[in-house]
Design a protein around this motif. Sequence first.
Motif, PDB file in Angstrom:
ATOM      1  N   TYR A  48       0.815  -1.217   0.000  1.00  0.00           N
ATOM      2  CA  TYR A  48       0.000   0.000   0.000  1.00  0.00           C
ATOM      3  C   TYR A  48       0.848   1.267   0.000  1.00  0.00           C
ATOM      4  O   TYR A  48       0.360   2.340  -0.350  1.00  0.00           O
ATOM      5  CB  TYR A  48      -0.984  -0.029   1.173  1.00  0.00           C
ATOM      6  CG  TYR A  48      -2.006  -1.120   1.002  1.00  0.00           C
ATOM      7  CD1 TYR A  48      -3.123  -0.919   0.204  1.00  0.00           C
ATOM      8  CD2 TYR A  48      -1.817  -2.368   1.593  1.00  0.00           C
ATOM      9  CE1 TYR A  48      -4.045  -1.937   0.004  1.00  0.00           C
ATOM     10  CE2 TYR A  48      -2.729  -3.392   1.398  1.00  0.00           C
ATOM     11  CZ  TYR A  48      -3.842  -3.173   0.603  1.00  0.00           C
ATOM     12  OH  TYR A  48      -4.744  -4.180   0.394  1.00  0.00           O
ATOM     13  N   VAL A  49       2.109   1.144   0.349  1.00  0.00           N
ATOM     14  CA  VAL A  49       3.025   2.288   0.301  1.00  0.00           C
ATOM     15  C   VAL A  49       3.210   2.752  -1.144  1.00  0.00           C
ATOM     16  O   VAL A  49       3.528   3.912  -1.398  1.00  0.00           O
ATOM     17  CB  VAL A  49       4.375   1.916   0.962  1.00  0.00           C
ATOM     18  CG1 VAL A  49       5.392   3.023   0.816  1.00  0.00           C
ATOM     19  CG2 VAL A  49       4.147   1.585   2.433  1.00  0.00           C
ATOM     20  N   VAL A  50       2.988   1.852  -2.099  1.00  0.00           N
ATOM     21  CA  VAL A  50       3.110   2.181  -3.513  1.00  0.00           C
ATOM     22  C   VAL A  50       2.235   3.379  -3.867  1.00  0.00           C
ATOM     23  O   VAL A  50       2.619   4.217  -4.681  1.00  0.00           O
ATOM     24  CB  VAL A  50       2.741   0.956  -4.391  1.00  0.00           C
ATOM     25  CG1 VAL A  50       2.519   1.337  -5.836  1.00  0.00           C
ATOM     26  CG2 VAL A  50       3.817  -0.099  -4.273  1.00  0.00           C
ATOM     27  N   TYR A  51       1.080   3.493  -3.255  1.00  0.00           N
ATOM     28  CA  TYR A  51       0.182   4.605  -3.556  1.00  0.00           C
ATOM     29  C   TYR A  51       0.813   5.964  -3.234  1.00  0.00           C
ATOM     30  O   TYR A  51       0.511   6.954  -3.884  1.00  0.00           O
ATOM     31  CB  TYR A  51      -1.145   4.450  -2.817  1.00  0.00           C
ATOM     32  CG  TYR A  51      -1.983   3.300  -3.333  1.00  0.00           C
ATOM     33  CD1 TYR A  51      -2.253   3.163  -4.686  1.00  0.00           C
ATOM     34  CD2 TYR A  51      -2.495   2.349  -2.464  1.00  0.00           C
ATOM     35  CE1 TYR A  51      -3.018   2.114  -5.156  1.00  0.00           C
ATOM     36  CE2 TYR A  51      -3.271   1.298  -2.923  1.00  0.00           C
ATOM     37  CZ  TYR A  51      -3.527   1.188  -4.272  1.00  0.00           C
ATOM     38  OH  TYR A  51      -4.286   0.145  -4.748  1.00  0.00           O
ATOM     39  N   PHE A  52       1.689   6.002  -2.239  1.00  0.00           N
ATOM     40  CA  PHE A  52       2.362   7.263  -1.915  1.00  0.00           C
ATOM     41  C   PHE A  52       3.344   7.661  -3.012  1.00  0.00           C
ATOM     42  O   PHE A  52       3.446   8.828  -3.367  1.00  0.00           O
ATOM     43  CB  PHE A  52       3.074   7.168  -0.559  1.00  0.00           C
ATOM     44  CG  PHE A  52       2.133   7.180   0.598  1.00  0.00           C
ATOM     45  CD1 PHE A  52       1.638   8.359   1.098  1.00  0.00           C
ATOM     46  CD2 PHE A  52       1.723   5.990   1.171  1.00  0.00           C
ATOM     47  CE1 PHE A  52       0.742   8.377   2.154  1.00  0.00           C
ATOM     48  CE2 PHE A  52       0.835   5.982   2.233  1.00  0.00           C
ATOM     49  CZ  PHE A  52       0.342   7.180   2.719  1.00  0.00           C
ATOM     50  N   GLY A  53       4.073   6.682  -3.537  1.00  0.00           N
ATOM     51  CA  GLY A  53       5.054   6.984  -4.573  1.00  0.00           C
ATOM     52  C   GLY A  53       4.469   7.138  -5.958  1.00  0.00           C
ATOM     53  O   GLY A  53       5.083   7.764  -6.825  1.00  0.00           O
ATOM     54  N   GLU A  54       3.281   6.574  -6.191  1.00  0.00           N
ATOM     55  CA  GLU A  54       2.706   6.617  -7.530  1.00  0.00           C
ATOM     56  C   GLU A  54       1.496   7.536  -7.662  1.00  0.00           C
ATOM     57  O   GLU A  54       1.081   7.834  -8.774  1.00  0.00           O
ATOM     58  CB  GLU A  54       2.307   5.205  -7.975  1.00  0.00           C
ATOM     59  CG  GLU A  54       3.494   4.308  -8.219  1.00  0.00           C
ATOM     60  CD  GLU A  54       3.112   2.944  -8.773  1.00  0.00           C
ATOM     61  OE1 GLU A  54       1.908   2.666  -8.953  1.00  0.00           O
ATOM     62  OE2 GLU A  54       4.034   2.148  -9.013  1.00  0.00           O
ATOM     63  N   ILE A  55       0.933   7.982  -6.548  1.00  0.00           N
ATOM     64  CA  ILE A  55      -0.230   8.874  -6.630  1.00  0.00           C
ATOM     65  C   ILE A  55       0.004  10.154  -5.822  1.00  0.00           C
ATOM     66  O   ILE A  55      -0.035  11.249  -6.372  1.00  0.00           O
ATOM     67  CB  ILE A  55      -1.513   8.161  -6.162  1.00  0.00           C
ATOM     68  CG1 ILE A  55      -1.815   7.011  -7.120  1.00  0.00           C
ATOM     69  CG2 ILE A  55      -2.681   9.140  -6.102  1.00  0.00           C
ATOM     70  CD1 ILE A  55      -2.934   6.118  -6.703  1.00  0.00           C
ATOM     71  N   VAL A  56       0.261  10.014  -4.534  1.00  0.00           N
ATOM     72  CA  VAL A  56       0.442  11.202  -3.687  1.00  0.00           C
ATOM     73  C   VAL A  56       1.653  12.006  -4.141  1.00  0.00           C
ATOM     74  O   VAL A  56       1.555  13.223  -4.361  1.00  0.00           O
ATOM     75  CB  VAL A  56       0.565  10.800  -2.194  1.00  0.00           C
ATOM     76  CG1 VAL A  56       0.858  12.022  -1.343  1.00  0.00           C
ATOM     77  CG2 VAL A  56      -0.703  10.105  -1.722  1.00  0.00           C
ATOM     78  N   GLY A  57       2.788  11.346  -4.277  1.00  0.00           N
ATOM     79  CA  GLY A  57       4.012  12.032  -4.698  1.00  0.00           C
ATOM     80  C   GLY A  57       3.858  12.756  -6.028  1.00  0.00           C
ATOM     81  O   GLY A  57       4.160  13.955  -6.135  1.00  0.00           O
ATOM     82  N   LEU A  78      11.010   4.345  -6.345  1.00  0.00           N
ATOM     83  CA  LEU A  78      11.856   3.774  -7.400  1.00  0.00           C
ATOM     84  C   LEU A  78      13.056   3.034  -6.832  1.00  0.00           C
ATOM     85  O   LEU A  78      13.441   1.981  -7.354  1.00  0.00           O
ATOM     86  CB  LEU A  78      12.288   4.870  -8.365  1.00  0.00           C
ATOM     87  CG  LEU A  78      11.119   5.341  -9.216  1.00  0.00           C
ATOM     88  CD1 LEU A  78      11.377   6.681  -9.835  1.00  0.00           C
ATOM     89  CD2 LEU A  78      10.800   4.306 -10.270  1.00  0.00           C
ATOM     90  N   ALA A  79      13.638   3.553  -5.776  1.00  0.00           N
ATOM     91  CA  ALA A  79      14.755   2.849  -5.142  1.00  0.00           C
ATOM     92  C   ALA A  79      14.303   1.494  -4.606  1.00  0.00           C
ATOM     93  O   ALA A  79      14.996   0.489  -4.772  1.00  0.00           O
ATOM     94  CB  ALA A  79      15.344   3.713  -4.025  1.00  0.00           C
ATOM     95  N   ALA A  80      13.125   1.462  -3.995  1.00  0.00           N
ATOM     96  CA  ALA A  80      12.590   0.195  -3.485  1.00  0.00           C
ATOM     97  C   ALA A  80      12.278  -0.762  -4.625  1.00  0.00           C
ATOM     98  O   ALA A  80      12.552  -1.966  -4.537  1.00  0.00           O
ATOM     99  CB  ALA A  80      11.336   0.452  -2.646  1.00  0.00           C
ATOM    100  N   LEU A  81      11.712  -0.237  -5.705  1.00  0.00           N
ATOM    101  CA  LEU A  81      11.400  -1.067  -6.868  1.00  0.00           C
ATOM    102  C   LEU A  81      12.656  -1.725  -7.431  1.00  0.00           C
ATOM    103  O   LEU A  81      12.676  -2.921  -7.708  1.00  0.00           O
ATOM    104  CB  LEU A  81      10.714  -0.230  -7.947  1.00  0.00           C
ATOM    105  CG  LEU A  81      10.429  -0.920  -9.266  1.00  0.00           C
ATOM    106  CD1 LEU A  81       9.390  -2.013  -9.083  1.00  0.00           C
ATOM    107  CD2 LEU A  81       9.979   0.085 -10.304  1.00  0.00           C
ATOM    108  N   VAL A  82      13.704  -0.954  -7.587  1.00  0.00           N
ATOM    109  CA  VAL A  82      14.955  -1.505  -8.107  1.00  0.00           C
ATOM    110  C   VAL A  82      15.551  -2.504  -7.126  1.00  0.00           C
ATOM    111  O   VAL A  82      16.016  -3.576  -7.515  1.00  0.00           O
ATOM    112  CB  VAL A  82      15.958  -0.373  -8.428  1.00  0.00           C
ATOM    113  CG1 VAL A  82      17.339  -0.932  -8.734  1.00  0.00           C
ATOM    114  CG2 VAL A  82      15.449   0.452  -9.607  1.00  0.00           C
TER     115      VAL A  82
END
Length: 130
Positions: A48-57, A78-82
Amino acid sequence: MAEDFGRLLLRLGVGGLMLFHGVHTLLNGLDPVKTMLEAHKLPDVLAYVVYFGEIVGPLLVIVGLFARVGAFLIAVELAALVALGGVAQMIAITPDGGYALEVEALYLAGALAILLLGPGKLAIAKGRYQ
């Protein structure tokens, strides 16, 4: 004034294009992210943290309201994704000669540029964290 238009273009490009990923995630769910987390034995609630990096940010970056905070959220995403999915590709070249993580690298570079430069004068709010 040209610098401010450049910052606006950077914000709209990085934030706008990243927001497409967030909308896709909203429409299609977090299952791919949860699978990636499970593969690393991490709790799937972190997805659910993805929503912060892909929507809120991206929204913060686009409008220029706490744009540095928004850029930080994108960079962390992106750092977490990599770290979770792309470590093996960090030195890989694609068959057509491109860097295997070039999209991720461009988003990360753009987010870091916004974080360092700030949003410029063509933003909703001004201040230290802008």
